[in-house]
Design an enzyme around this catalytic site. Structure first.
Site, PDB file in Angstrom:
ATOM      1  N   HIS A  35       7.059  -2.355   3.079  1.00 63.52           N
ATOM      2  CA  HIS A  35       6.521  -3.900   3.759  1.00 63.52           C
ATOM      3  C   HIS A  35       5.260  -4.457   2.759  1.00 63.52           C
ATOM      4  O   HIS A  35       4.155  -3.802   2.368  1.00 63.52           O
ATOM      5  CB  HIS A  35       6.294  -3.728   5.114  1.00 63.52           C
ATOM      6  N   ASN A  77       0.527  -1.228  -0.340  1.00 65.34           N
ATOM      7  CA  ASN A  77      -0.049   0.110   0.190  1.00 65.34           C
ATOM      8  C   ASN A  77       0.702   1.208   0.128  1.00 65.34           C
ATOM      9  O   ASN A  77       1.909   1.144   0.521  1.00 65.34           O
ATOM     10  CB  ASN A  77      -1.130  -0.162   1.493  1.00 65.34           C
ATOM     11  N   GLY A 109      -4.689   2.917   1.948  1.00 67.25           N
ATOM     12  CA  GLY A 109      -4.743   2.520   3.525  1.00 67.25           C
ATOM     13  C   GLY A 109      -3.290   2.476   4.384  1.00 67.25           C
ATOM     14  O   GLY A 109      -3.114   1.549   5.079  1.00 67.25           O
ATOM     15  N   GLN A 110      -2.491   2.621   3.242  1.00 65.85           N
ATOM     16  CA  GLN A 110      -1.046   2.818   4.493  1.00 65.85           C
ATOM     17  C   GLN A 110      -0.938   3.838   5.718  1.00 65.85           C
ATOM     18  O   GLN A 110      -1.273   4.413   5.371  1.00 65.85           O
ATOM     19  CB  GLN A 110      -0.521   3.529   3.834  1.00 65.85           C
ATOM     20  N   SER A 111       0.046   2.925   6.715  1.00 71.29           N
ATOM     21  CA  SER A 111      -0.336   3.545   7.664  1.00 71.29           C
ATOM     22  C   SER A 111       0.513   2.960   8.800  1.00 71.29           C
ATOM     23  O   SER A 111       1.154   4.226   9.400  1.00 71.29           O
ATOM     24  CB  SER A 111      -1.541   2.421   8.633  1.00 71.29           C
TER      25      SER A 111
HETATM   26  P1  DGP Z   1      -0.245  -0.731   6.196  1.00 72.92           P
HETATM   27  O1  DGP Z   1      -1.841  -0.539   6.563  1.00 72.92           O
HETATM   28  O2  DGP Z   1      -0.475  -1.501   3.877  1.00 72.92           O
HETATM   29  O3  DGP Z   1       0.504   0.080   5.571  1.00 72.92           O
HETATM   30  O4  DGP Z   1       0.046  -1.715   6.997  1.00 72.92           O
HETATM   31  C1  DGP Z   1       0.336  -1.721   8.290  1.00 72.92           C
HETATM   32  C2  DGP Z   1       0.499  -3.479   8.845  1.00 72.92           C
HETATM   33  O5  DGP Z   1       1.152  -3.610   9.574  1.00 72.92           O
HETATM   34  C3  DGP Z   1      -0.786  -3.211   9.625  1.00 72.92           C
HETATM   35  O6  DGP Z   1      -1.725  -4.729   8.727  1.00 72.92           O
HETATM   36  C4  DGP Z   1      -0.835  -3.882  10.638  1.00 72.92           C
HETATM   37  C5  DGP Z   1       0.500  -4.452  10.853  1.00 72.92           C
HETATM   38  N1  DGP Z   1       1.249  -3.521  12.576  1.00 72.92           N
HETATM   39  C6  DGP Z   1       0.741  -2.474  12.334  1.00 72.92           C
HETATM   40  N2  DGP Z   1       1.880  -2.347  13.520  1.00 72.92           N
HETATM   41  C7  DGP Z   1       2.038  -3.981  14.280  1.00 72.92           C
HETATM   42  C8  DGP Z   1       2.735  -3.777  15.000  1.00 72.92           C
HETATM   43  O7  DGP Z   1       3.374  -3.530  16.740  1.00 72.92           O
HETATM   44  N3  DGP Z   1       3.177  -5.064  15.087  1.00 72.92           N
HETATM   45  C9  DGP Z   1       2.366  -6.493  14.045  1.00 72.92           C
HETATM   46  N4  DGP Z   1       3.495  -7.428  13.466  1.00 72.92           N
HETATM   47  N5  DGP Z   1       2.031  -5.792  12.614  1.00 72.92           N
HETATM   48  C10 DGP Z   1       1.642  -4.174  13.131  1.00 72.92           C
END
Ligand code: DGP
Length: 114
Positions: free
Chosen positions: A100, A87, A93-95
């Site tokens: 990644h 994303n 929806g990039q958060s």
């Molecule tokens: P995006 O929305 O594409 O930026 O994906 C970010 C992803 O990261 C989302 O699917 C949830 C995951 N995520 C967020 N915080 C953490 C964390 O602290 N640990 C792990 N394992 N995943 C996380």
């Protein structure tokens, strides 16, 4: 980058279920899985979005996909099928602003995506 969550996971300063780790890439389970298999494949190099990828990252991005393929094979979803998603920026929806690759699988995927 000091305030980046995924840099902290890569540095093992924040816990995560790491399932693959080499000198360039770490893969760990998504904390909020959207499918039976939901693994994040992450370069150790901090790049905020895919827009920051340059020619010098060509090999790294190829390795990222090959690690995703390897995880898919190890998890037994390679033949059934899986989805790789990156994303970029808010409307996608990039958060987390450290690039990644989402490896999603273990259930039928729909198209178009939501
Ligand atoms: P995006 O929305 O594409 O930026 O994906 C970010 C992803 O990261 C989302 O699917 C949830 C995951 N995520 C967020 N915080 C953490 C964390 O602290 N640990 C792990 N394992 N995943 C996380």
């Amino acid at each position: 980058m000091s305030d980046c969550l995924f840099c902290k996971i890569i540095a093992k300063k924040v816990p995560a279920k790491i399932i693959y780790d080499d000198e360039a890439i770490t893969a760990f389970e998504d904390v909020n899985p959207q499918a039976p298999v939901h693994t994040l494949i992450v370069p150790k190099k901090h790049l905020s979005t895919t827009l920051d990828i340059t020619e010098e990252d060509n090999e790294l991005i190829g390795r990222l996909i090959r690690v995703a393929n390897r995880v898919a094979m190890e998890k037994g979803i390679a033949e059934r099928g899986f989805r790789l998603v990156m994303n970029t920026n808010p409307e996608a929806g990039q958060s987390v602003y450290h690039i990644h690759l989402h490896l999603l699988g273990g259930r039928p995927m729909h198209w178009p995506p939501g």
